[in-house]
Write a protein that holds these residues in place. Structure first.
Motif, PDB file in Angstrom:
ATOM      1  N   ASP A 124       1.456  -3.117  -4.219  1.00 18.11           N
ATOM      2  CA  ASP A 124       1.871  -3.733  -2.962  1.00 18.11           C
ATOM      3  C   ASP A 124       2.105  -2.676  -1.895  1.00 18.11           C
ATOM      4  O   ASP A 124       1.680  -2.817  -0.741  1.00 18.11           O
ATOM      5  CB  ASP A 124       3.143  -4.569  -3.163  1.00 18.11           C
ATOM      6  CG  ASP A 124       2.872  -5.901  -3.849  1.00 18.11           C
ATOM      7  OD1 ASP A 124       1.699  -6.330  -3.860  1.00 18.11           O
ATOM      8  OD2 ASP A 124       3.821  -6.508  -4.376  1.00 18.11           O
ATOM      9  N   TYR A 157      -1.433  -1.108  -0.932  1.00 17.90           N
ATOM     10  CA  TYR A 157      -2.289  -1.912  -0.064  1.00 17.90           C
ATOM     11  C   TYR A 157      -1.633  -2.205   1.278  1.00 17.90           C
ATOM     12  O   TYR A 157      -2.334  -2.467   2.263  1.00 17.90           O
ATOM     13  CB  TYR A 157      -2.715  -3.190  -0.777  1.00 17.90           C
ATOM     14  CG  TYR A 157      -3.787  -2.914  -1.798  1.00 17.90           C
ATOM     15  CD1 TYR A 157      -5.040  -2.464  -1.414  1.00 17.90           C
ATOM     16  CD2 TYR A 157      -3.526  -3.069  -3.164  1.00 17.90           C
ATOM     17  CE1 TYR A 157      -6.013  -2.173  -2.348  1.00 17.90           C
ATOM     18  CE2 TYR A 157      -4.506  -2.784  -4.108  1.00 17.90           C
ATOM     19  CZ  TYR A 157      -5.745  -2.336  -3.696  1.00 17.90           C
ATOM     20  OH  TYR A 157      -6.703  -2.040  -4.617  1.00 17.90           O
ATOM     21  N   SER A 158      -0.313  -2.150   1.339  1.00 18.48           N
ATOM     22  CA  SER A 158       0.360  -2.269   2.624  1.00 18.48           C
ATOM     23  C   SER A 158      -0.050  -1.111   3.525  1.00 18.48           C
ATOM     24  O   SER A 158      -0.338  -1.296   4.716  1.00 18.48           O
ATOM     25  CB  SER A 158       1.878  -2.285   2.426  1.00 18.48           C
ATOM     26  OG  SER A 158       2.542  -2.275   3.676  1.00 18.48           O
ATOM     27  N   LEU A 182      -3.713  -1.499   4.532  1.00 25.03           N
ATOM     28  CA  LEU A 182      -3.861  -2.506   5.579  1.00 25.03           C
ATOM     29  C   LEU A 182      -3.469  -1.929   6.938  1.00 25.03           C
ATOM     30  O   LEU A 182      -4.141  -2.177   7.948  1.00 25.03           O
ATOM     31  CB  LEU A 182      -3.002  -3.729   5.246  1.00 25.03           C
ATOM     32  CG  LEU A 182      -3.184  -4.967   6.124  1.00 25.03           C
ATOM     33  CD1 LEU A 182      -4.628  -5.447   6.100  1.00 25.03           C
ATOM     34  CD2 LEU A 182      -2.248  -6.078   5.663  1.00 25.03           C
ATOM     35  N   THR A 183      -2.403  -1.137   6.968  1.00 24.92           N
ATOM     36  CA  THR A 183      -2.008  -0.486   8.213  1.00 24.92           C
ATOM     37  C   THR A 183      -3.092   0.465   8.703  1.00 24.92           C
ATOM     38  O   THR A 183      -3.409   0.513   9.903  1.00 24.92           O
ATOM     39  CB  THR A 183      -0.689   0.280   8.010  1.00 24.92           C
ATOM     40  OG1 THR A 183       0.337  -0.639   7.644  1.00 24.92           O
ATOM     41  CG2 THR A 183      -0.281   1.018   9.277  1.00 24.92           C
ATOM     42  N   ASN A 205      -9.799  -3.988  -2.223  1.00 21.36           N
ATOM     43  CA  ASN A 205     -10.345  -4.175  -0.874  1.00 21.36           C
ATOM     44  C   ASN A 205     -11.627  -4.995  -0.845  1.00 21.36           C
ATOM     45  O   ASN A 205     -12.197  -5.230   0.226  1.00 21.36           O
ATOM     46  CB  ASN A 205     -10.567  -2.828  -0.182  1.00 21.36           C
ATOM     47  CG  ASN A 205     -11.468  -1.900  -0.974  1.00 21.36           C
ATOM     48  OD1 ASN A 205     -12.233  -2.334  -1.830  1.00 21.36           O
ATOM     49  ND2 ASN A 205     -11.381  -0.613  -0.690  1.00 21.36           N
ATOM     50  N   SER A 255      -1.894  -8.776  -5.514  1.00 24.29           N
ATOM     51  CA  SER A 255      -1.276  -8.204  -4.331  1.00 24.29           C
ATOM     52  C   SER A 255      -1.766  -8.930  -3.076  1.00 24.29           C
ATOM     53  O   SER A 255      -2.959  -8.931  -2.781  1.00 24.29           O
ATOM     54  CB  SER A 255      -1.605  -6.715  -4.218  1.00 24.29           C
ATOM     55  OG  SER A 255      -1.140  -6.191  -2.990  1.00 24.29           O
ATOM     56  N   GLU A 256      -0.838  -9.539  -2.354  1.00 25.39           N
ATOM     57  CA  GLU A 256      -1.214 -10.246  -1.133  1.00 25.39           C
ATOM     58  C   GLU A 256      -1.808  -9.288  -0.101  1.00 25.39           C
ATOM     59  O   GLU A 256      -2.715  -9.648   0.645  1.00 25.39           O
ATOM     60  CB  GLU A 256       0.006 -10.961  -0.546  1.00 25.39           C
ATOM     61  CG  GLU A 256       0.525 -12.106  -1.409  1.00 25.39           C
ATOM     62  CD  GLU A 256       1.674 -12.853  -0.750  1.00 25.39           C
ATOM     63  OE1 GLU A 256       1.961 -12.552   0.433  1.00 25.39           O
ATOM     64  OE2 GLU A 256       2.269 -13.721  -1.403  1.00 25.39           O
ATOM     65  N   GLY A 257      -1.296  -8.046  -0.078  1.00 25.54           N
ATOM     66  CA  GLY A 257      -1.826  -7.060   0.849  1.00 25.54           C
ATOM     67  C   GLY A 257      -3.281  -6.746   0.568  1.00 25.54           C
ATOM     68  O   GLY A 257      -4.084  -6.565   1.498  1.00 25.54           O
ATOM     69  N   GLU A 303      -5.389  -9.676   1.857  1.00 20.65           N
ATOM     70  CA  GLU A 303      -5.481  -9.667   3.320  1.00 20.65           C
ATOM     71  C   GLU A 303      -6.446  -8.587   3.790  1.00 20.65           C
ATOM     72  O   GLU A 303      -7.260  -8.808   4.697  1.00 20.65           O
ATOM     73  CB  GLU A 303      -4.099  -9.451   3.935  1.00 20.65           C
ATOM     74  CG  GLU A 303      -4.101  -9.537   5.458  1.00 20.65           C
ATOM     75  CD  GLU A 303      -2.719  -9.406   6.060  1.00 20.65           C
ATOM     76  OE1 GLU A 303      -2.631  -9.332   7.305  1.00 20.65           O
ATOM     77  OE2 GLU A 303      -1.732  -9.358   5.294  1.00 20.65           O
ATOM     78  N   LEU A 304      -6.374  -7.420   3.175  1.00 21.06           N
ATOM     79  CA  LEU A 304      -7.295  -6.336   3.523  1.00 21.06           C
ATOM     80  C   LEU A 304      -8.733  -6.730   3.214  1.00 21.06           C
ATOM     81  O   LEU A 304      -9.634  -6.530   4.034  1.00 21.06           O
ATOM     82  CB  LEU A 304      -6.919  -5.069   2.751  1.00 21.06           C
ATOM     83  CG  LEU A 304      -7.857  -3.876   2.927  1.00 21.06           C
ATOM     84  CD1 LEU A 304      -7.858  -3.397   4.380  1.00 21.06           C
ATOM     85  CD2 LEU A 304      -7.457  -2.730   1.980  1.00 21.06           C
TER      86      LEU A 304
END
Length: 359
Positions: free
Chosen positions: A121, A124-125, A128-129, A194, A215-217, A220-221
């Motif tokens: 998490d 991938y956070s 994503l940033t 990813n 992982s939600e991140g 989203e990515l």
């Protein structure tokens, strides 16, 4: 089985980006287990305390996709998450990151933070940033060359199978085939991250593509990258393979590093059994499972699949004859074109990709 990392020519990194840890690892194929026992790593405080953990830390290879990730900060973020859980008296529940129950933990089995959802998490956070600020796709586990090889080889494997035989011509891995054979071959990528492997498969002609990750991140990515790159038909879902909510079956399941990560969980041994149970339910009879690993050799994966079948049906029944009736997965082939090196007088490669067929 820890893999070794062949360091490619890396792109120029932003000033201040620390290098990834580098160690000489045993070769995937040498039969030498990381840490001498192969049962785990050297503790949860720092993944790099054990060779297997460091090997897993080195899965990601910087590529033309680019990365500005600050690895030291990433590990610090993950450590902060674990420390906070411990401070709250909740540390045993950190093992629940892979649907773990502390009563199921093996007291003799150690794990790595790379087996915990907390780590991914945080990872991938940051990915994503980096995508939102710089447009970077993040890192590709095992590198872009391995990813492309898996996609091309999976396509050839499927077409050879559809045409009525398993003619494995690894030396001709780049041969052209008719994409019409792939229309009815739905693909599920477990632990998709990813989602770039699914993009590579789409380029090979696969059209029914689904990627899952707990992982939600990561999801989203993957969705953002697919939209940017024009792969809008790929479906991405938040789902834990060990407690999957999927209600359909697939003809192809791919896994590039997910089984390795599960094995790094404090309950890794038990979770890997859960993994194979889930995969056996997700793949259609006669369907294909393509596993890419840096922690295990082909022979070790074959042994694990065989042991899973014996556990499911009973060792006594499996040894009594008619073993095919107890075989859940049968070995088809493995990629033979990965570069090899010599380590300790034994030749091996940094990763292996093995295909199984569901009975």
């Amino acid at each position: 089985m820890a893999g070794i990392k062949l360091t490619p020519d890396e792109p120029e990194l932003p000033q201040g980006t620390p290098p990834r840890p580098q160690l000489p690892f045993p070769v995937a194929g040498s039969g030498v287990t990381a840490g001498g026992g192969g049962s785990g790593s050297g503790g949860l405080e720092m993944a790099s305390d054990d060779e297997r953990s460091v090997a897993a830390d080195s899965w990601s290879v910087r590529s033309e996709y680019g990365s500005t990730l600050d690895d030291d900060q990433r590990y610090a973020d993950a450590a902060d998450v674990l420390a906070a859980a411990a401070a709250a008296g909740n540390f045993p529940s950190a093992a629940s990151d892979y649907c773990s129950d502390k009563d199921d933990q093996d007291p003799n089995e150690e794990g790595s933070m790379l087996g915990l959802q907390s780590y991914w998490d945080a990872s991938y956070s940051e990915d994503l940033t980096n995508f939102q600020e710089h447009g970077h796709a993040g890192e590709i586990w095992f590198g872009a060359d391995v990813m492309d090889t898996v996609a091309i080889w999976t396509k050839k494997l499927c077409v050879n199978f559809i045409q009525g035989g398993i003619s494995m011509a690894n030396d001709n891995i780049k041969c052209e085939v008719d994409d019409k054979h792939l229309i009815d071959y739905p693909v599920l990528d477990l632990g998709t991250g990813n989602g770039l492997l699914l993009q590579a498969l789409a380029k090979q002609g696969f059209s029914d593509l689904t990627g899952t990750d707990y992982s939600e991140g990561a999801i989203e990515l993957a969705r953002n990258l697919a939209a940017r790159d024009g792969f809008t038909t790929i479906s991405f879902l938040v789902d834990d393979v060990l407690q999957t909510k999927l209600d359909r079956k697939f003809k192809i399941i791919t896994d590039k590093g997910t089984l390795d990560a599960i094995g790094l969980h404090p309950d890794g041994r038990a979770k890997r059994v859960m993994y194979w149970e889930s995969v056996s339910n997700l793949v259609e009879p006669g369907g294909l499972v393509v596993i890419t690993s840096c922690n295990h050799t082909k022979d070790e994966l074959l042994q694990e699949v065989e042991e899973f079948g014996m556990q499911k049906f009973g060792k006594e029944d499996a040894e009594r004859g008619a073993s095919d009736s107890h075989q859940i997965f049968r070995y088809l082939d493995h990629v033979q074109t990965y570069p090899t090196i010599m380590f300790g007088g034994i030749e091996g490669s940094q990763v292996c990709t093995v295909a199984f067929q569901r009975a």
